[in-house]
Design a protein around this motif. Sequence first.
Motif, PDB file in Angstrom:
ATOM      1  N   VAL A   6       0.845  -1.198   0.000  1.00 56.83           N
ATOM      2  CA  VAL A   6       0.000   0.000   0.000  1.00 56.83           C
ATOM      3  C   VAL A   6       0.882   1.251   0.000  1.00 56.83           C
ATOM      4  O   VAL A   6       0.691   2.170  -0.804  1.00 56.83           O
ATOM      5  N   LYS A   7       1.862   1.269   0.887  1.00 56.69           N
ATOM      6  CA  LYS A   7       2.740   2.434   0.978  1.00 56.69           C
ATOM      7  C   LYS A   7       3.516   2.641  -0.316  1.00 56.69           C
ATOM      8  O   LYS A   7       3.652   3.777  -0.802  1.00 56.69           O
ATOM      9  N   ALA A   8       4.022   1.564  -0.895  1.00 58.52           N
ATOM     10  CA  ALA A   8       4.804   1.679  -2.129  1.00 58.52           C
ATOM     11  C   ALA A   8       3.958   2.239  -3.265  1.00 58.52           C
ATOM     12  O   ALA A   8       4.416   3.103  -4.028  1.00 58.52           O
ATOM     13  N   ARG A   9       2.721   1.773  -3.370  1.00 54.63           N
ATOM     14  CA  ARG A   9       1.852   2.267  -4.444  1.00 54.63           C
ATOM     15  C   ARG A   9       1.472   3.723  -4.222  1.00 54.63           C
ATOM     16  O   ARG A   9       1.427   4.515  -5.170  1.00 54.63           O
ATOM     17  N   VAL A  10       1.170   4.085  -2.979  1.00 53.29           N
ATOM     18  CA  VAL A  10       0.820   5.479  -2.677  1.00 53.29           C
ATOM     19  C   VAL A  10       2.011   6.378  -2.962  1.00 53.29           C
ATOM     20  O   VAL A  10       1.880   7.439  -3.589  1.00 53.29           O
ATOM     21  N   ASP A  11       3.213   5.969  -2.520  1.00 51.29           N
ATOM     22  CA  ASP A  11       4.424   6.753  -2.777  1.00 51.29           C
ATOM     23  C   ASP A  11       4.630   6.954  -4.278  1.00 51.29           C
ATOM     24  O   ASP A  11       4.985   8.049  -4.734  1.00 51.29           O
ATOM     25  N   ALA A  12       4.413   5.894  -5.037  1.00 43.90           N
ATOM     26  CA  ALA A  12       4.656   5.955  -6.481  1.00 43.90           C
ATOM     27  C   ALA A  12       3.706   6.915  -7.175  1.00 43.90           C
ATOM     28  O   ALA A  12       4.124   7.703  -8.035  1.00 43.90           O
ATOM     29  N   LEU A  39      -6.028   5.653 -10.147  1.00 42.11           N
ATOM     30  CA  LEU A  39      -4.907   5.004 -10.829  1.00 42.11           C
ATOM     31  C   LEU A  39      -4.080   4.131  -9.897  1.00 42.11           C
ATOM     32  O   LEU A  39      -3.466   3.162 -10.348  1.00 42.11           O
ATOM     33  N   VAL A  40      -4.058   4.455  -8.592  1.00 43.88           N
ATOM     34  CA  VAL A  40      -3.294   3.631  -7.653  1.00 43.88           C
ATOM     35  C   VAL A  40      -3.856   2.212  -7.568  1.00 43.88           C
ATOM     36  O   VAL A  40      -3.151   1.269  -7.192  1.00 43.88           O
ATOM     37  N   MET A  41      -5.117   2.044  -7.970  1.00 36.97           N
ATOM     38  CA  MET A  41      -5.746   0.722  -7.976  1.00 36.97           C
ATOM     39  C   MET A  41      -5.335  -0.112  -9.188  1.00 36.97           C
ATOM     40  O   MET A  41      -5.690  -1.282  -9.296  1.00 36.97           O
ATOM     41  N   GLU A  42      -4.614   0.522 -10.122  1.00 35.93           N
ATOM     42  CA  GLU A  42      -4.109  -0.140 -11.330  1.00 35.93           C
ATOM     43  C   GLU A  42      -5.217  -0.791 -12.170  1.00 35.93           C
ATOM     44  O   GLU A  42      -5.133  -1.967 -12.540  1.00 35.93           O
ATOM     45  N   PRO A  43      -6.261  -0.025 -12.485  1.00 32.34           N
ATOM     46  CA  PRO A  43      -7.294  -0.565 -13.369  1.00 32.34           C
ATOM     47  C   PRO A  43      -6.761  -0.669 -14.796  1.00 32.34           C
ATOM     48  O   PRO A  43      -5.762  -0.029 -15.153  1.00 32.34           O
ATOM     49  N   ALA A  44      -7.440  -1.442 -15.609  1.00 33.57           N
ATOM     50  CA  ALA A  44      -7.071  -1.544 -17.023  1.00 33.57           C
ATOM     51  C   ALA A  44      -7.707  -0.421 -17.842  1.00 33.57           C
ATOM     52  O   ALA A  44      -7.187  -0.045 -18.899  1.00 33.57           O
ATOM     53  N   GLU A  82      -0.668  10.560 -20.714  1.00 32.92           N
ATOM     54  CA  GLU A  82       0.477   9.724 -20.341  1.00 32.92           C
ATOM     55  C   GLU A  82       0.090   8.412 -19.668  1.00 32.92           C
ATOM     56  O   GLU A  82       0.952   7.547 -19.464  1.00 32.92           O
ATOM     57  N   MET A  83      -1.179   8.245 -19.335  1.00 30.90           N
ATOM     58  CA  MET A  83      -1.622   7.009 -18.699  1.00 30.90           C
ATOM     59  C   MET A  83      -1.404   5.801 -19.594  1.00 30.90           C
ATOM     60  O   MET A  83      -1.675   5.870 -20.788  1.00 30.90           O
ATOM     61  N   PRO A  84      -0.974   4.673 -19.052  1.00 30.61           N
ATOM     62  CA  PRO A  84      -0.889   3.456 -19.859  1.00 30.61           C
ATOM     63  C   PRO A  84      -2.244   2.809 -20.080  1.00 30.61           C
ATOM     64  O   PRO A  84      -2.419   2.025 -21.014  1.00 30.61           O
ATOM     65  N   GLN A  85      -3.217   3.150 -19.227  1.00 29.29           N
ATOM     66  CA  GLN A  85      -4.546   2.538 -19.321  1.00 29.29           C
ATOM     67  C   GLN A  85      -5.353   3.108 -20.499  1.00 29.29           C
ATOM     68  O   GLN A  85      -5.086   4.212 -20.990  1.00 29.29           O
ATOM     69  N   THR A  86      -6.363   2.345 -20.909  1.00 24.60           N
ATOM     70  CA  THR A  86      -7.370   2.863 -21.835  1.00 24.60           C
ATOM     71  C   THR A  86      -8.186   3.923 -21.120  1.00 24.60           C
ATOM     72  O   THR A  86      -8.611   3.739 -19.975  1.00 24.60           O
ATOM     73  N   ALA A  87      -8.402   5.059 -21.775  1.00 26.64           N
ATOM     74  CA  ALA A  87      -9.196   6.141 -21.197  1.00 26.64           C
ATOM     75  C   ALA A  87     -10.393   6.435 -22.095  1.00 26.64           C
ATOM     76  O   ALA A  87     -10.247   6.612 -23.307  1.00 26.64           O
TER      77      ALA A  87
END
Length: 229
Positions: free
Chosen positions: A109-115, A147-152, A177-182
């Motif tokens: 959780v901390k690593a993802r929030v930090d990122a 985005l922290v949830m890493e959806p597709a 810049e998102m890698p996800q489909t928007a």
Amino acid sequence: MIEFDQVTMRFGELTVLSRISLSIPERRVAVVGANGSGKSTFARLPNGLIAPTEGHVRIDGLDTAADARAVRRKVGFVFQNPDNQIVYPLVEEDIAFGLKNLKLPKAEVKARVDAVLARYGMEALRQRPAHLLSGGQKQMLAISAVLVMEPAYVVFDEPTTLLDLRNKRRVSRAIAEMPQTAVVVSHDLEFLEDFERVLVFEGGGIVCDAPPARALPFYRELMAAAPDV
């Protein structure tokens, strides 16, 4: 892939969408239309915020009505007004909220929030009360929490409407810049010029489905010809 299969949406006697069928393989798809055209209802279908009256919406083969929990992990939704989305008083708590619901280890959780804070230059806001943020900062917080949830896939409902020019550009850059489909609902046509595809809604149906170079002039002409109300 997002797929709509003969989707109709009614609210009581009112038909808001009628027999929509399409698939979305592109990474950047815009949705435009006048108020009441059906675009906002369309945007709420992919992550199961609402279920179709008839037909099916599928995300990578998962039906949004039958597999709602799995679908919501795949599809994030960013509301027009971030105040409708922010649930915790501090920035880092709000970003971590969804991850904690997944019962992830504290270190992850901390690593993802930090990122995500680092990605959007928000490290200094980590302990800031969310209600004290500017409008642009609140929108970036709402985007970060999704985005922290890493959806597709991520659906945005008018993400730049409440923002000044500087923050519009910031949010636009984040989406680009998102890698996800928007999938982005917007009235800001300049923002949509670099998208791959634009869906133009009118009267509960799609009246144009084309690249921006064709769809945006079509939409401008459609709005110019519309009678004043």
